[in-house]
Write an enzyme that holds these catalytic residues in place. Structure first.
Site, short mmCIF file in Angstrom:
data_model
loop_
_atom_site.label_atom_id
_atom_site.label_comp_id
_atom_site.label_asym_id
_atom_site.label_seq_id
_atom_site.Cartn_x
_atom_site.Cartn_y
_atom_site.Cartn_z
N HIS A 57 5.37 33.52 70.86
CA HIS A 57 5.48 34.22 72.97
C HIS A 57 5.77 35.45 72.16
O HIS A 57 5.70 36.12 70.74
CB HIS A 57 7.28 33.63 72.76
CG HIS A 57 7.58 32.34 73.07
ND1 HIS A 57 8.24 32.03 74.50
CD2 HIS A 57 6.57 31.76 73.52
CE1 HIS A 57 7.91 30.52 74.76
NE2 HIS A 57 6.78 30.94 74.66
N GLU A 59 7.09 38.12 72.40
CA GLU A 59 8.82 38.43 72.16
C GLU A 59 8.84 38.02 70.57
O GLU A 59 9.17 39.60 69.90
CB GLU A 59 9.92 38.02 72.51
CG GLU A 59 9.61 38.45 74.29
CD GLU A 59 9.53 37.05 75.24
OE1 GLU A 59 9.60 37.41 76.37
OE2 GLU A 59 8.42 37.21 74.60
N CYS A 90 13.30 33.08 72.55
CA CYS A 90 13.21 34.61 72.91
C CYS A 90 14.34 35.49 72.79
O CYS A 90 14.86 36.41 71.89
CB CYS A 90 11.94 35.60 73.95
SG CYS A 90 10.25 34.64 73.63
#
Length: 148
Positions: A57, A59, A90
């Site tokens: 992801h 993040e 995250c």
């Protein structure tokens, strides 16, 4: 919650550029930047398809990149700008990084941490929502509309 600063809009625009890069790669269009002392120290976007990695992801990649830049694992003087509300995974990683601020554009009613587990965020972390919300929401909605 802290006050929204003029620079929040500027840095969210930078995160949005990253989301557009993800979209061009047929990735879920989420982008992120990490800012420390008014300098962007990490720029990333989702790469789960490209890397065949569910943890890639924006993040997560931003945390890793920023920590590498700073030479330490704590981001307690940094702000993360991300176009979509972080998921639980995250949010947990951001907690461990002790990030100072999280600024996100669109809320994620299905997988966002605030709905699922708001206590995941570090107690000292300030959270700002809704910066460029319409644009951030529109790029996600359009991506999934094209997929269906």
């Amino acid at each position: 919650m802290s006050e929204i600063t003029f620079s929040d809009q500027y840095y969210m625009k930078q995160a949005f550029v990253e989301a557009q890069k993800a979209q061009e790669k047929n990735e879920v269009p989420v982008g992120a930047v990490v800012v420390c002392n008014n300098q962007i120290i990490a720029r990333t976007h989702n790469l789960t398809e490209t890397l065949n990695d569910v943890t890639a992801h924006a993040e997560m990649l931003a945390i890793t990149s920023a920590a590498e830049f700073l030479g330490g694992k704590y981001l307690n003087e940094c702000t993360l700008y991300v176009t979509l509300e972080p998921c639980v995974m995250c949010a947990g990683a951001l907690n461990w990084s002790q990030i100072k601020r999280i600024v996100y554009g669109a809320s994620d009613d299905k997988r966002g941490f605030a709905r699922c587990q708001p206590s995941l965020i570090h107690p000292k972390t300030e959270v700002i929502t809704g910066i460029m919300q319409e644009e951030c929401q529109a790029i996600i909605q359009e991506f999934f509309r094209q997929k269906r």
